[in-house]
Write an enzyme that holds these catalytic residues in place. Structure first.
Site, PDB file in Angstrom:
ATOM      1  CE1 TYR A 108      -3.465  -2.380  -5.336  1.00  0.00           C
ATOM      2  CE2 TYR A 108      -2.200  -2.027  -7.351  1.00  0.00           C
ATOM      3  CZ  TYR A 108      -2.308  -1.956  -5.977  1.00  0.00           C
ATOM      4  OH  TYR A 108      -1.261  -1.440  -5.241  1.00  0.00           O
ATOM      5  CD  GLU A 192      -3.268  -0.114  -2.570  1.00  0.00           C
ATOM      6  OE1 GLU A 192      -2.237  -0.783  -2.747  1.00  0.00           O
ATOM      7  OE2 GLU A 192      -3.965  -0.208  -1.544  1.00  0.00           O
TER       8      GLU A 192
END
Ligand code: GDP
Ligand code: MN
Length: 383
Positions: A108, A192
């Site tokens: 992530y 993101e």
């Protein structure tokens, strides 16, 4: 302003970020031609303004054209709903097709504007993908990025070590630097990448990207702003936008018409404090006029889940009599089917109140905000 995954990926390509080379499907008839440009297996991903698609069946790996057809038929023209969308149903008008990656590791990574430090923050986790919500804070590594120095190579080396191997830094540096540059160039609030994947042949790809840009910067982000998909917004939100109103539909039943974002939030907080639920956020702004107020009031009136309307205006630049004129004009065209609580203070509030009095409308007038909110919640509870 939120963008689709494929739009964010196209943007990131300009910064030399490795994104899978995908194709957009908007009609089922285009599927056969996809076979000519991209061998199976594919990953198919619905394009909506929400994450969490994987868990809700909106992402699928397909090994045959029949499977691909079934997925496309099941989604195109339909609506998507999950925890993130709440009561909203987002229309599915496009599906992104990409060659399926053989994943060894999913991590992530996100760059975001951190309000606490008023600066840019980089956040990474070793276990990315769909399980991200379940990670505890200790499983993330994060640091500030100095506004003048920008992202620095040692920071990416730290990330590489955190991901499991310092040797990753050679490949990760240009990727992270590219994402960082894209973040700055887009005036982003959030960029993101989840997951950022390492494939079994040791290539890194941005498998999923979420891009949110600062609404205040839209005027200088023309290239991105032109791509914005208004169909993802509710019709009432679209209408409000064309009127220059700042309106967001929420899932409560007490509608609010307020001037100023700060006052709108304070009003919503008070509603929640007294046990109610706001139906919307609506900032009519300073430069409003009776026509805009009328249109805004129509939007509130046409919402079937609204049980009470609370008008809270602090007249400074905005004139309270214009607010009253707009509301009265709206009610003359559409009957007022719910109780209306009005708090008008400031510029021309006496004229505004008189207009209401003479209009014959049944209005609950309050000068104290706390009293006005309590009354709105009480009226809602008794209907
Ligand atoms: P989201 O659920 O809306 O965030 O959608 P994502 O695009 O992140 O996809 C969800 C999950 O699907 C990812 O976390 C991956 O595990 C998986 N996935 C996405 N693309 C691929 C791919 O190309 N290959 C494989 N094997 N899995 C993928
Ligand atoms: Mn994702």
């Amino acid at each position: 302003m939120y963008f689709h995954e494929y739009q964010a990926k196209n943007f990131l390509k300009k910064f030399s970020c490795p994104v899978p080379s995908g194709h957009l499907l908007t009609h089922i008839d285009q599927l056969d031609a996809m076979l000519l440009v991209m061998p199976l297996p594919w990953v198919m991903k619905i394009q909506v303004h929400a994450g969490g698609r994987g868990m809700a069946g909106g992402v699928k790996i397909v090994h045959s054209i029949a499977e691909a057809k079934a997925f496309a038929e099941g989604w195109l023209g339909k609506a998507f709903q999950n925890q993130q969308t709440g009561e909203r149903a987002l229309p599915v008008k496009a599906i992104l097709l990409e060659p399926c990656l053989s994943i060894e590791q999913e991590v992530y990574c996100s760059f975001n504007m951190d309000r606490e430090t008023a600066g840019l923050r980089l956040l990474v986790a070793k276990q990315g993908g769909m399980a991200i919500e379940e990670l505890s804070p200790e499983q993330f590594l994060y640091f500030q990025i100095d506004a003048e120095l920008g992202l620095l190579p040692y920071q990416v080396r730290r990330i590489a070590v955190f991901f499991g191997d310092i040797a990753f830094s050679k490949a990760l540096w240009p990727i992270f630097y590219g994402i960082y540059q894209a973040f700055i160039a887009a005036d982003a609030m959030l960029l993101e990448v989840n997951p950022l994947v390492r494939t079994i042949d040791q290539q890194w790809y941005l498998a999923d990207v979420k891009l949110l840009i600062d609404d205040n910067a839209v005027f200088r982000q023309k290239e991105l702003a032109e791509q914005y998909d208004f169909q993802q917004d509710l019709p009432s939100e679209r209408e409000a936008q064309t009127l220059g109103l700042n309106y967001i539909r929420l899932d409560g039943d007490i509608a609010c018409m307020v001037n100023g974002a700060g006052l709108a939030m304070a009003t919503m907080d008070l509603i929640a404090l007294h046990g109610g639920k706001p139906a919307n956020f609506l900032d009519v702004g300073g430069g409003t006029n009776p026509e805009k107020v009328e249109a805004a009031f129509h939007i509130l009136l046409s919402d079937a889940s609204v049980k009470v309307i609370l008008v809270n205006i602090f007249g400074g630049i905005v004139r309270c009599d214009w607010i009253a004129q707009g509301i009265i004009a709206a009610v003359e065209k559409t009957a007022l089917r719910v109780p209306l609580v009005v708090r008008l203070v400031g510029t021309n509030s006496d004229i505004g109140q008189n207009l209401f009095k003479n209009s014959g409308l049944s209005i609950h007038s309050e000068s104290d905000l706390d009293q006005a909110v309590r009354l709105a919640v009480k009226l809602k509870n008794s209907c």
